[in-house]
Design an enzyme around this catalytic site. Sequence first.
Site, short mmCIF file in Angstrom:
data_model
loop_
_atom_site.label_atom_id
_atom_site.label_comp_id
_atom_site.label_asym_id
_atom_site.label_seq_id
_atom_site.Cartn_x
_atom_site.Cartn_y
_atom_site.Cartn_z
N GLU A 153 0.88 -1.15 0.00
CA GLU A 153 0.00 0.00 0.00
C GLU A 153 0.92 1.20 0.00
O GLU A 153 1.73 1.36 0.91
CB GLU A 153 -0.85 -0.08 1.27
N CYS A 190 -2.64 7.49 4.87
CA CYS A 190 -2.70 7.10 3.46
C CYS A 190 -3.95 7.67 2.81
O CYS A 190 -4.03 7.82 1.60
CB CYS A 190 -2.77 5.58 3.32
#
Lengths: 527, 527
Positions: B265, B302
């Site tokens: 990720e 994120c």
Amino acid sequence: MTIQGEQIIGQAISKGGQGTVHAIEAATGTRMEPAFGGADKADLDRACALAEAAFDAYRETSLEARARFLETIADEILALGDALVERCMAESGLPRGRIEGERGRTMGQLRLFAGVLRDGGYLDARIDPAMPDRQPMPRPDLRLRNVPLGPVAVFGASNFPLAFSVAGGDTASALAAGCPVVVKAHSAHPGTSELVGRAVHAAVGKCGMPEGTFSLIFAAERAIGEGLVADPRIKAVGFTGSRTGGTALMRIAANRPEPIPVYAEMSSINPVLLFPGALAERGAAIGKAFVGSLTLGAGQFCTNPGLVVAIEGEGLDAFLKGAEEALVAAPAAVMLTPGICSAYAKGVGAVEGHASVSVVAKGQAGETLRGQAALFRVSAADFVGSAELQEEMFGSASIVVVCRDAGEMTQVVSALEGQLTAAIHIAQADHEAARAVLPLLERKAGRILVNGFGTGVEVAHAMVHGGPYPSTADGRSTSVGSKAIERFLRPVCYQDLPDGLLPDALKDANPLGLWRRMDGTMTAPKA
Amino acid sequence: MTIQGEQIIGQAISKGGQGTVHAIEAATGTRMEPAFGGADKADLDRACALAEAAFDAYRETSLEARARFLETIADEILALGDALVERCMAESGLPRGRIEGERGRTMGQLRLFAGVLRDGGYLDARIDPAMPDRQPMPRPDLRLRNVPLGPVAVFGASNFPLAFSVAGGDTASALAAGCPVVVKAHSAHPGTSELVGRAVHAAVGKCGMPEGTFSLIFAAERAIGEGLVADPRIKAVGFTGSRTGGTALMRIAANRPEPIPVYAEMSSINPVLLFPGALAERGAAIGKAFVGSLTLGAGQFCTNPGLVVAIEGEGLDAFLKGAEEALVAAPAAVMLTPGICSAYAKGVGAVEGHASVSVVAKGQAGETLRGQAALFRVSAADFVGSAELQEEMFGSASIVVVCRDAGEMTQVVSALEGQLTAAIHIAQADHEAARAVLPLLERKAGRILVNGFGTGVEVAHAMVHGGPYPSTADGRSTSVGSKAIERFLRPVCYQDLPDGLLPDALKDANPLGLWRRMDGTMTAPKA
């Protein structure tokens, strides 16, 4: 429909202008008419642009509309009639029964995915309702469904000119998922490819699907297939073929600015483990059945039993005798292409010339373009020390690895690369020994069979035709069976969307009548 | 438990001898005691060998035993008490409330997967019973279940020192799947890592799990982490971090003799689309809420809203005014590490210095090691022409892209790379416009939110924390929520196995009480 040597780009049918591809009659090696025009970069670009343009409309067609589209493709393939069967026989060298059976399987695959669409379970619909009063923070409303990845490139396989080619398993599962497909036809059966391509083309028109839903190109140069995988509009690749070819596509896909998944089914030698009880009970019969599997379709199956592992003794002797008797009677068989035939002869020659290998038996020799079946033997110690003996011989050849005891059998299996299938032949007395080896086999193979051979691949819900690398590029998936649709999907979560903006799969009223996970619990649709 | 600077390799706890890793107090930049010994190649080899040795036993532990193991890890983490919270606060610079909340989330994740195991649906058990009388060929008995991939390497994330680190989401989902885990601790929080590692170590012992189920190493050199990904015994990788780091691991994994999946990720700017109706109705309020999301956790998420897209007009003016008022009051905030702080300053400086970008507002300036929030604006045309403006600024900075009309909004969204989230703010009057843009957002993001921001990531069944490349390496998966377990599984088919040799999940009597697909139809366990 007649074969014109033409490519199909969306609804346009035209002759490609970059080089030519010729069909070769498998049995004679003679060139068949017409010539097929190869695609150039502009053709490739147009096919990808149309696929991209079609994607949003195609993926939002209803489950029922897509199911009917797949069924219409099946109907159109059948409507090609005997012309398809005869052209396919000539191009592949495979007999009528096999081709007719493969046509039935191809239609069966399309219909299986029609059923998968009507079931809708593949969407994996999930709803976690909002909890506005939860402390310390409220929970939002969360809903999930799978969506298709985008346009998919499919490379036809030489050994399944119908079931793993233009409208084969990869195409059927990608179209079912909602992905437009661009097929690069295999040069081993261009006429078959064009006919089936025209059937899909007709189905697109009849069902009113967007133009770019399907395209079919021929490629006279490797750069066109490579360009297809590199094209930024392509979001996944389906391939069945050699390890060299598959790993080349994997490299291209991994090195794109946006890497994409490649589902390449490559090579497998499909070990068959013979346990002492089974050998004692029916060694000769297993030997005979083994040769039946080995020589089926001239051995040109990904699941062909290329390796036998057994403990020395009378039972194994009986197996070898039974196999020898069957094998010496096996006629040489026409192979798919002159290239495959010569590669097979070369592979067999290398094994035969290997210092530690001896010949058990050979099938009947034949004229040119025919493959001669062969069975070899080697000791477990020599096999484990010779990685080259694990290389697939694509044809009716296999090696018996003779072990001194169960420990050596385990060593042999441990040394194996990833496989599509692993078979064990057992009697009641072998159950404990089999239980001990099962965990190892699970790590090595995608399918484990008892008292059979892997050459029949059932198209079903519980089938796995896949396995750890290098049998496939991605052992997390299957290319046969209903689970194959998962290769072309990704999940999307919808948070706090008003009901009117949600996809039907996730609306409160459940208009599609889906099974859904509600707060994690599988829940039936209300009647 | 006290922090000793020690690594955990199976049940052995020892000080690594290859270099040292030091914790840095985030707020002051001062070095904290003790030093952590870095692993050498022999340590790495031992951790991988133990994981490999543990795999077959660990994966065959019962669903209930694995569920209890995960719950015991959660209990052991809580039992670390305030020492964990305080060390974690010091190393990360994050406030107590956040760390206590994150600890709760970490325990919640472990318990969620305990529930996933007890449900058993993740096994995807399928049975297609034999049809011995089918013509022209009988159908064999086919059964399918998912099995774990093998040992998994997990790289802890700097920004979630608990929830995406040693016993975070990747570890929890891999352990649930039946995969042993080797964690490479993030150097930003080695003390936190050791404490949590000791908690997992204790749980392994208390639950009688195989020794190699869990290991934790520190790495003073990049070669150790790279060696972990390259180790042939590792079968998958979980990573959360930078695009540079993630793509480096992807390359290593793709170039192994046996390529393996990497779930990295990486980076996302999480576009927020403001529609005219919503802006007219509540522009200023959205601006204020936006700044709340932007500055949460010093913007080190994120899912931080790094891009706002809207059409010019009074509504957008109100949003900008509301955002400006909130932003100028935002205090500078301690960032996770000195390196992240300076990278953030550099990224903000580059955007501020961009010819076509202007400053909307800045937060309060602070002392060294603090990040200053910032909001910029740019025209749609300039944004679309400047790919560098899509680079993530990891911190509280965002860019407002001002469009002239809806067509420009679509152009901006079309130009975006793959994202973890995309948010739309709408009023009733915006529904039609929102509906038109949803298909595009589905292609760009793993999660679509209405009237919210992506910074709260609910741990639930319908969550997707994933998205098309480069937000993640593999958009077919999620790293948060129960569906994350699927990353570490592959299907195996069992053909014609006697009931006694089948895994419990597939036995006729259904001893695990699973929902199973029978001939493709979802079927409840018998009561």
